[in-house]
Scaffold this active site. Structure first.
Site, PDB file in Angstrom:
ATOM      1  N   GLY A 181       0.820  -1.207   0.000  1.00  0.00           N
ATOM      2  CA  GLY A 181       0.000   0.000   0.000  1.00  0.00           C
ATOM      3  C   GLY A 181       0.855   1.258   0.000  1.00  0.00           C
ATOM      4  O   GLY A 181       0.558   2.245  -0.676  1.00  0.00           O
ATOM      5  N   ARG A 237       7.384   1.862   1.214  1.00  0.00           N
ATOM      6  CA  ARG A 237       7.661   0.431   1.381  1.00  0.00           C
ATOM      7  C   ARG A 237       8.066  -0.188   0.040  1.00  0.00           C
ATOM      8  O   ARG A 237       8.870  -1.120  -0.002  1.00  0.00           O
ATOM      9  CB  ARG A 237       6.414  -0.282   1.924  1.00  0.00           C
ATOM     10  CG  ARG A 237       6.193  -0.025   3.391  1.00  0.00           C
ATOM     11  CD  ARG A 237       6.917  -1.099   4.170  1.00  0.00           C
ATOM     12  NE  ARG A 237       7.269  -0.658   5.496  1.00  0.00           N
ATOM     13  CZ  ARG A 237       6.615  -0.970   6.604  1.00  0.00           C
ATOM     14  NH1 ARG A 237       5.545  -1.719   6.545  1.00  0.00           N
ATOM     15  NH2 ARG A 237       7.025  -0.543   7.763  1.00  0.00           N
ATOM     16  N   ARG A 281       2.241  11.465  -8.743  1.00  0.00           N
ATOM     17  CA  ARG A 281       1.537  11.669  -7.457  1.00  0.00           C
ATOM     18  C   ARG A 281       2.254  11.033  -6.277  1.00  0.00           C
ATOM     19  O   ARG A 281       1.627  10.665  -5.276  1.00  0.00           O
ATOM     20  CB  ARG A 281       0.108  11.108  -7.514  1.00  0.00           C
ATOM     21  CG  ARG A 281      -0.800  11.914  -8.407  1.00  0.00           C
ATOM     22  CD  ARG A 281      -2.171  11.278  -8.477  1.00  0.00           C
ATOM     23  NE  ARG A 281      -2.989  12.011  -9.429  1.00  0.00           N
ATOM     24  CZ  ARG A 281      -4.090  12.687  -9.109  1.00  0.00           C
ATOM     25  NH1 ARG A 281      -4.508  12.717  -7.874  1.00  0.00           N
ATOM     26  NH2 ARG A 281      -4.778  13.314 -10.022  1.00  0.00           N
ATOM     27  N   ARG A 314      -0.472  -8.656  -3.418  1.00  0.00           N
ATOM     28  CA  ARG A 314      -0.522  -7.585  -2.411  1.00  0.00           C
ATOM     29  C   ARG A 314       0.258  -8.015  -1.183  1.00  0.00           C
ATOM     30  O   ARG A 314       0.137  -9.150  -0.708  1.00  0.00           O
ATOM     31  CB  ARG A 314      -1.984  -7.296  -2.056  1.00  0.00           C
ATOM     32  CG  ARG A 314      -2.160  -6.558  -0.743  1.00  0.00           C
ATOM     33  CD  ARG A 314      -3.504  -5.925  -0.558  1.00  0.00           C
ATOM     34  NE  ARG A 314      -3.802  -5.667   0.835  1.00  0.00           N
ATOM     35  CZ  ARG A 314      -3.177  -4.763   1.612  1.00  0.00           C
ATOM     36  NH1 ARG A 314      -2.183  -4.030   1.109  1.00  0.00           N
ATOM     37  NH2 ARG A 314      -3.510  -4.611   2.875  1.00  0.00           N
ATOM     38  N   GLY A 373       0.861  -6.539   2.692  1.00  0.00           N
ATOM     39  CA  GLY A 373       0.378  -5.460   3.543  1.00  0.00           C
ATOM     40  C   GLY A 373       0.048  -5.930   4.939  1.00  0.00           C
ATOM     41  O   GLY A 373       0.354  -7.055   5.326  1.00  0.00           O
ATOM     42  N   SER A 374      -0.586  -5.041   5.675  1.00  0.00           N
ATOM     43  CA  SER A 374      -0.921  -5.356   7.059  1.00  0.00           C
ATOM     44  C   SER A 374      -2.425  -5.602   7.175  1.00  0.00           C
ATOM     45  O   SER A 374      -3.202  -5.267   6.273  1.00  0.00           O
ATOM     46  CB  SER A 374      -0.494  -4.215   7.970  1.00  0.00           C
ATOM     47  OG  SER A 374      -1.192  -3.051   7.607  1.00  0.00           O
ATOM     48  N   GLU A 415     -17.766   2.508  12.459  1.00  0.00           N
ATOM     49  CA  GLU A 415     -18.628   2.603  13.642  1.00  0.00           C
ATOM     50  C   GLU A 415     -19.897   1.775  13.492  1.00  0.00           C
ATOM     51  O   GLU A 415     -20.832   1.908  14.271  1.00  0.00           O
ATOM     52  CB  GLU A 415     -18.967   4.076  13.913  1.00  0.00           C
ATOM     53  CG  GLU A 415     -17.713   4.888  14.208  1.00  0.00           C
ATOM     54  CD  GLU A 415     -18.018   6.337  14.514  1.00  0.00           C
ATOM     55  OE1 GLU A 415     -19.038   6.623  15.177  1.00  0.00           O
ATOM     56  OE2 GLU A 415     -17.242   7.206  14.079  1.00  0.00           O
ATOM     57  N   GLU A 430      -8.580  -5.923   6.258  1.00  0.00           N
ATOM     58  CA  GLU A 430      -7.680  -4.994   5.555  1.00  0.00           C
ATOM     59  C   GLU A 430      -8.557  -4.230   4.566  1.00  0.00           C
ATOM     60  O   GLU A 430      -9.774  -4.270   4.710  1.00  0.00           O
ATOM     61  CB  GLU A 430      -6.489  -5.735   4.904  1.00  0.00           C
ATOM     62  CG  GLU A 430      -6.870  -6.894   4.000  1.00  0.00           C
ATOM     63  CD  GLU A 430      -7.203  -6.484   2.607  1.00  0.00           C
ATOM     64  OE1 GLU A 430      -6.273  -6.124   1.870  1.00  0.00           O
ATOM     65  OE2 GLU A 430      -8.397  -6.557   2.207  1.00  0.00           O
ATOM     66  N   MET A 431      -7.974  -3.560   3.570  1.00  0.00           N
ATOM     67  CA  MET A 431      -8.822  -2.670   2.776  1.00  0.00           C
ATOM     68  C   MET A 431      -8.625  -2.757   1.260  1.00  0.00           C
ATOM     69  O   MET A 431      -9.038  -1.846   0.544  1.00  0.00           O
ATOM     70  CB  MET A 431      -8.626  -1.216   3.248  1.00  0.00           C
ATOM     71  CG  MET A 431      -8.944  -1.039   4.727  1.00  0.00           C
ATOM     72  SD  MET A 431      -8.871   0.660   5.298  1.00  0.00           S
ATOM     73  CE  MET A 431     -10.365   1.315   4.565  1.00  0.00           C
ATOM     74  N   GLU A 432      -7.997  -3.810   0.747  1.00  0.00           N
ATOM     75  CA  GLU A 432      -7.667  -3.835  -0.676  1.00  0.00           C
ATOM     76  C   GLU A 432      -7.909  -5.150  -1.414  1.00  0.00           C
ATOM     77  O   GLU A 432      -8.169  -5.151  -2.623  1.00  0.00           O
ATOM     78  CB  GLU A 432      -6.187  -3.446  -0.885  1.00  0.00           C
ATOM     79  CG  GLU A 432      -5.838  -2.004  -0.587  1.00  0.00           C
ATOM     80  CD  GLU A 432      -5.567  -1.761   0.898  1.00  0.00           C
ATOM     81  OE1 GLU A 432      -5.423  -2.747   1.656  1.00  0.00           O
ATOM     82  OE2 GLU A 432      -5.514  -0.590   1.319  1.00  0.00           O
ATOM     83  N   ASP A 490      -2.187  -5.321  14.020  1.00  0.00           N
ATOM     84  CA  ASP A 490      -2.942  -4.935  15.213  1.00  0.00           C
ATOM     85  C   ASP A 490      -4.079  -5.928  15.393  1.00  0.00           C
ATOM     86  O   ASP A 490      -4.392  -6.687  14.479  1.00  0.00           O
ATOM     87  CB  ASP A 490      -3.486  -3.503  15.075  1.00  0.00           C
ATOM     88  CG  ASP A 490      -4.258  -3.291  13.797  1.00  0.00           C
ATOM     89  OD1 ASP A 490      -3.634  -2.955  12.772  1.00  0.00           O
ATOM     90  OD2 ASP A 490      -5.477  -3.511  13.798  1.00  0.00           O
ATOM     91  N   ARG A 492       7.946  -3.968  12.420  1.00  0.00           N
ATOM     92  CA  ARG A 492       7.160  -3.930  11.182  1.00  0.00           C
ATOM     93  C   ARG A 492       8.012  -4.190   9.966  1.00  0.00           C
ATOM     94  O   ARG A 492       7.593  -4.850   9.022  1.00  0.00           O
ATOM     95  CB  ARG A 492       6.454  -2.581  11.027  1.00  0.00           C
ATOM     96  CG  ARG A 492       5.258  -2.521  11.936  1.00  0.00           C
ATOM     97  CD  ARG A 492       4.498  -1.223  11.830  1.00  0.00           C
ATOM     98  NE  ARG A 492       3.530  -1.204  12.911  1.00  0.00           N
ATOM     99  CZ  ARG A 492       2.245  -0.973  12.764  1.00  0.00           C
ATOM    100  NH1 ARG A 492       1.753  -0.690  11.610  1.00  0.00           N
ATOM    101  NH2 ARG A 492       1.442  -1.004  13.796  1.00  0.00           N
TER     102      ARG A 492
HETATM  103  N1  HPA Z   1      -8.639  -2.142   9.735  1.00  0.00           N
HETATM  104  C1  HPA Z   1      -8.519  -2.024   8.421  1.00  0.00           C
HETATM  105  N2  HPA Z   1      -7.392  -2.226   7.788  1.00  0.00           N
HETATM  106  C2  HPA Z   1      -6.314  -2.549   8.516  1.00  0.00           C
HETATM  107  C3  HPA Z   1      -6.373  -2.692   9.879  1.00  0.00           C
HETATM  108  C4  HPA Z   1      -7.599  -2.482  10.525  1.00  0.00           C
HETATM  109  O1  HPA Z   1      -7.717  -2.589  11.747  1.00  0.00           O
HETATM  110  N3  HPA Z   1      -5.126  -3.006  10.332  1.00  0.00           N
HETATM  111  C5  HPA Z   1      -4.341  -3.071   9.244  1.00  0.00           C
HETATM  112  N4  HPA Z   1      -5.049  -2.806   8.141  1.00  0.00           N
END
Ligand code: HPA
Length: 234
Positions: free
Chosen positions: A20, A24, A43, A87, A89-90, A162, A179-181, A204, A217
């Site tokens: 992402g 990195r 960009r 991908r 990522g975390s 939320e 995650e988000m991708e 996390d 990390r």
């Molecule tokens: N939420 C969404 N994406 C993430 C998170 C999370 O807690 N940790 C790492 N990527």
């Protein structure tokens, strides 16, 4: 050149690792590739191409979230001919047995919405990893003797979420991490007959609130790069 990528035709390898974070991408290229050179900086979204054990490889940032990833992955596949996209990522752990620093390899992705929703409409499409890549990545992770979890993840479009009860439902249904991708990466790869995978580290934990300290990390990120390269050329 495309709208978002300044690379010339031929500057992008068929195998692309997708962190992402563009910084990195630079660190991974400088650490793991031979003869890495900058091929994109439009960009500030850095992309580098070099070789790994003689194989051409590009490492390119995606930004955060599926809309951003969708832009880069569309252009990488459709305009530059990328065929294998991984991908790195975390993710946030969602199950008690998924610990901080564990590796999660996403077999499938749950989502509420992705940029492909307009095409898929009412279809409950199940974005799925490429099996040979998935198998090779799991074997590579196991060779390191580190905990690795393989299964369903949640690709969210909201970091500060939320919505009540959502995480509880994910946990009940066995979703390993958020995650988000990845859901959009898998969907785009399927649509364009490319191979895709997401290799993640738990940074996390949503239940315990634990987080990976920043000095750990980099090591985790390096492991994901190595696992992904081994999987891509297995
Ligand atoms: N939420 C969404 N994406 C993430 C998170 C999370 O807690 N940790 C790492 N990527």
């Amino acid at each position: 050149m495309t709208v978002h990528i300044g690379a010339k035709q031929g500057d992008i390898a068929e195998t692309v690792l997708l962190p992402g974070d563009p910084y990195r991408a630079r660190w991974a290229a400088e650490t793991f590739l031979d003869d890495a050179r900058l091929v994109n900086e439009v960009r500030g979204m850095l992309g580098f191409t070099g070789t790994w054990k003689g194989h051409p490889v590009t490492i390119h940032g995606t930004g955060m979230g599926m809309p951003s990833l969708s832009i880069y992955v569309n252009e990488l596949i459709r305009d530059y001919g990328a065929r294998t996209l991984i991908r790195i990522g975390s993710c946030g752990g969602m199950q008690d047995h998924v610990g901080i620093r564990d590796i999660v390899v996403a077999m499938s992705c749950t989502s509420i919405s992705t940029p492909s929703r307009g095409i898929l409409r009412e279809l409950q499409y199940a974005p799925t990893a490429n099996w040979p890549l998935l198998r090779a990545a799991v074997l590579a992770a196991e060779r390191r003797d580190r905990p690795v979890h393989v299964g369903n993840i949640y690709s969210s479009d909201v970091f500060y979420d939320e919505r009540p009860d959502l995480n509880e439902q994910m946990e009940r249904h066995g979703v390993l991490a958020v995650e988000m991708e990845a859901a959009e990466l898998y969907t785009l790869a399927a649509r364009h007959k490319a191979r895709a995978l997401a290799v993640l580290t738990v940074s996390d934990h949503l239940k315990t609130g634990e987080a990976l300290p920043s000095d750990k990390r980099e090591r985790s990120f390096g492991e994901m790069v190595e696992i992904s390269l081994e999987a891509a050329f297995a």
